[in-house]
Scaffold this motif. Structure first.
Motif, mmCIF file in Angstrom:
data_model
loop_
_atom_site.group_PDB
_atom_site.id
_atom_site.type_symbol
_atom_site.label_atom_id
_atom_site.label_comp_id
_atom_site.label_asym_id
_atom_site.label_seq_id
_atom_site.Cartn_x
_atom_site.Cartn_y
_atom_site.Cartn_z
ATOM 1 N N VAL A 48 -2.845 -4.868 7.770
ATOM 2 C CA VAL A 48 -3.269 -3.644 7.171
ATOM 3 C C VAL A 48 -3.180 -2.366 7.696
ATOM 4 O O VAL A 48 -3.844 -2.590 9.052
ATOM 5 C CB VAL A 48 -4.769 -4.318 6.372
ATOM 6 C CG1 VAL A 48 -5.249 -3.036 5.600
ATOM 7 C CG2 VAL A 48 -4.365 -5.682 5.399
ATOM 8 N N MET A 49 -2.608 -1.653 7.383
ATOM 9 C CA MET A 49 -2.425 0.377 7.734
ATOM 10 C C MET A 49 -2.328 1.162 6.548
ATOM 11 O O MET A 49 -2.571 0.509 5.389
ATOM 12 C CB MET A 49 -1.700 -0.522 8.360
ATOM 13 C CG MET A 49 -0.510 0.381 8.198
ATOM 14 S SD MET A 49 1.093 -0.380 8.792
ATOM 15 C CE MET A 49 1.644 -1.803 9.023
ATOM 16 N N LEU A 50 -3.219 2.116 7.094
ATOM 17 C CA LEU A 50 -3.299 3.746 6.620
ATOM 18 C C LEU A 50 -1.807 4.366 6.539
ATOM 19 O O LEU A 50 -1.587 4.332 7.720
ATOM 20 C CB LEU A 50 -4.693 4.355 6.844
ATOM 21 C CG LEU A 50 -4.597 5.182 6.272
ATOM 22 C CD1 LEU A 50 -5.355 5.092 5.015
ATOM 23 C CD2 LEU A 50 -5.880 6.219 6.712
ATOM 24 N N ASP A 51 -1.629 4.868 5.632
ATOM 25 C CA ASP A 51 -0.360 5.251 5.139
ATOM 26 C C ASP A 51 0.009 6.858 4.840
ATOM 27 O O ASP A 51 -0.735 6.382 3.552
ATOM 28 C CB ASP A 51 1.094 4.629 4.519
ATOM 29 C CG ASP A 51 2.111 5.056 5.301
ATOM 30 O OD1 ASP A 51 2.684 4.996 6.221
ATOM 31 O OD2 ASP A 51 3.331 4.487 4.715
ATOM 32 N N LYS A 52 0.115 7.697 5.359
ATOM 33 C CA LYS A 52 -0.034 9.273 5.425
ATOM 34 C C LYS A 52 1.406 9.886 3.876
ATOM 35 O O LYS A 52 2.017 10.507 3.822
ATOM 36 C CB LYS A 52 -0.359 9.990 5.111
ATOM 37 C CG LYS A 52 -2.232 9.840 5.527
ATOM 38 C CD LYS A 52 -3.086 10.887 6.354
ATOM 39 C CE LYS A 52 -4.535 10.226 5.734
ATOM 40 N NZ LYS A 52 -4.935 11.282 7.320
ATOM 41 N N LYS A 53 2.515 8.818 5.247
ATOM 42 C CA LYS A 53 3.683 10.034 4.970
ATOM 43 C C LYS A 53 4.532 10.013 3.594
ATOM 44 O O LYS A 53 4.641 8.665 2.918
ATOM 45 C CB LYS A 53 4.815 8.705 5.628
ATOM 46 C CG LYS A 53 4.482 8.825 7.061
ATOM 47 C CD LYS A 53 5.202 8.083 8.286
ATOM 48 C CE LYS A 53 4.604 8.262 9.885
ATOM 49 N NZ LYS A 53 5.099 7.588 10.026
ATOM 50 N N ASN A 54 5.316 10.362 3.863
ATOM 51 C CA ASN A 54 5.903 10.663 2.383
ATOM 52 C C ASN A 54 5.098 10.695 1.191
ATOM 53 O O ASN A 54 5.546 9.842 0.394
ATOM 54 C CB ASN A 54 7.334 10.166 2.232
ATOM 55 C CG ASN A 54 8.178 9.949 3.109
ATOM 56 O OD1 ASN A 54 8.387 11.538 3.971
ATOM 57 N ND2 ASN A 54 8.848 8.843 3.777
ATOM 58 N N ARG A 55 4.112 10.795 1.268
ATOM 59 C CA ARG A 55 3.119 10.658 0.155
ATOM 60 C C ARG A 55 2.004 11.787 -0.427
ATOM 61 O O ARG A 55 1.315 11.909 -1.070
ATOM 62 C CB ARG A 55 2.420 9.201 0.332
ATOM 63 C CG ARG A 55 3.063 8.437 0.710
ATOM 64 C CD ARG A 55 1.977 7.217 0.714
ATOM 65 N NE ARG A 55 2.249 6.530 1.716
ATOM 66 C CZ ARG A 55 3.463 4.559 0.786
ATOM 67 N NH1 ARG A 55 3.706 5.380 -0.215
ATOM 68 N NH2 ARG A 55 3.847 4.033 1.792
ATOM 69 N N GLY A 56 2.861 12.894 0.451
ATOM 70 C CA GLY A 56 1.828 14.760 -0.289
ATOM 71 C C GLY A 56 1.237 14.341 0.367
ATOM 72 O O GLY A 56 0.043 15.147 -0.143
ATOM 73 N N LYS A 96 -12.304 -2.806 3.711
ATOM 74 C CA LYS A 96 -12.981 -3.574 2.413
ATOM 75 C C LYS A 96 -11.076 -5.136 1.960
ATOM 76 O O LYS A 96 -12.104 -5.947 1.587
ATOM 77 C CB LYS A 96 -12.885 -2.329 0.416
ATOM 78 C CG LYS A 96 -13.813 -3.230 -0.286
ATOM 79 C CD LYS A 96 -13.374 -2.594 -0.929
ATOM 80 C CE LYS A 96 -14.064 -3.199 -2.376
ATOM 81 N NZ LYS A 96 -14.667 -1.846 -3.410
ATOM 82 N N VAL A 97 -10.162 -3.987 2.214
ATOM 83 C CA VAL A 97 -9.160 -5.391 2.302
ATOM 84 C C VAL A 97 -8.981 -6.090 2.701
ATOM 85 O O VAL A 97 -8.777 -7.498 2.243
ATOM 86 C CB VAL A 97 -7.989 -4.144 2.283
ATOM 87 C CG1 VAL A 97 -6.305 -4.742 2.315
ATOM 88 C CG2 VAL A 97 -8.118 -3.183 0.631
ATOM 89 N N VAL A 98 -9.235 -6.152 3.719
ATOM 90 C CA VAL A 98 -9.379 -6.664 5.589
ATOM 91 C C VAL A 98 -10.276 -8.088 5.007
ATOM 92 O O VAL A 98 -9.979 -9.178 4.702
ATOM 93 C CB VAL A 98 -9.376 -6.038 6.749
ATOM 94 C CG1 VAL A 98 -9.894 -7.828 7.696
ATOM 95 C CG2 VAL A 98 -8.244 -5.485 6.830
ATOM 96 N N LEU A 99 -11.155 -7.905 4.827
ATOM 97 C CA LEU A 99 -12.287 -8.624 4.646
ATOM 98 C C LEU A 99 -12.321 -9.425 3.525
ATOM 99 O O LEU A 99 -12.634 -10.549 3.146
ATOM 100 C CB LEU A 99 -14.226 -8.172 3.720
ATOM 101 C CG LEU A 99 -14.643 -7.164 5.269
ATOM 102 C CD1 LEU A 99 -15.822 -6.676 5.028
ATOM 103 C CD2 LEU A 99 -14.947 -8.456 5.988
ATOM 104 N N MET A 100 -11.562 -9.356 1.973
ATOM 105 C CA MET A 100 -11.098 -9.634 0.716
ATOM 106 C C MET A 100 -10.463 -10.869 1.085
ATOM 107 O O MET A 100 -10.458 -11.810 0.622
ATOM 108 C CB MET A 100 -10.386 -8.548 -0.264
ATOM 109 C CG MET A 100 -11.621 -8.133 -0.832
ATOM 110 S SD MET A 100 -11.004 -6.680 -2.263
ATOM 111 C CE MET A 100 -10.533 -5.861 -1.468
ATOM 112 N N LEU A 101 -9.321 -10.029 2.106
ATOM 113 C CA LEU A 101 -7.476 -10.724 2.129
ATOM 114 C C LEU A 101 -8.542 -12.302 3.226
ATOM 115 O O LEU A 101 -7.803 -13.467 3.333
ATOM 116 C CB LEU A 101 -7.344 -10.402 3.216
ATOM 117 C CG LEU A 101 -6.262 -9.630 1.322
ATOM 118 C CD1 LEU A 101 -5.140 -8.354 2.711
ATOM 119 C CD2 LEU A 101 -5.242 -10.263 0.644
#
Length: 117
Positions: free
Chosen positions: A44-52, A100-105
């Motif tokens: 699980v990672m945060l991504d900002k590339k090519n997304r404006g 939140k995603v890590v906990l849910m998974l």
């Protein structure tokens, strides 16, 4: 979903034949069986590339069918209350929901790690 071919050796070795009677028989790949959640190694990672400049939570490393990937994406989008999608073995959740995603998974039984900054 077929795995992507990344090199010439993944194509099976035969690229072209001048023999008119040659018939290439492609090996049937066995469909991936259901991989248990405990054997899935998700990142699980945060991504900002090519997304404006917009941040998205990216879940990679899923092994399974496209339907299972869609179900996972739908469950995560519903519980986070945001949009997103699933394609190419990745789930995209709009916004920064890494914790939140890590906990849910983990509650679902997946082996999950946070990666990236």
């Amino acid at each position: 979903m077929k795995p992507k071919k990344k090199s010439l050796s993944d194509l099976g070795g035969i690229m072209y034949s001048t023999d008119p009677s040659f018939n290439f028989e492609e090996e049937e790949t066995t469909a991936q069986g259901a991989v248990p959640h405990q054997q899935q190694d998700l990142r699980v990672m945060l991504d900002k590339k090519n997304r404006g400049g917009k941040a998205v939570t990216l879940i990679t490393g899923f092994r399974g069918t496209a339907e299972e990937l869609e179900q996972l994406a739908k469950m995560l989008k519903t519980k986070c209350g945001v949009g997103g999608g699933a394609k190419d073995g990745e789930v995209i959740i709009q916004g920064d929901f890494r914790d939140k995603v890590v906990l849910m998974l983990q509650k679902e039984g997946y082996k999950v790690k946070k990666s990236g900054g």
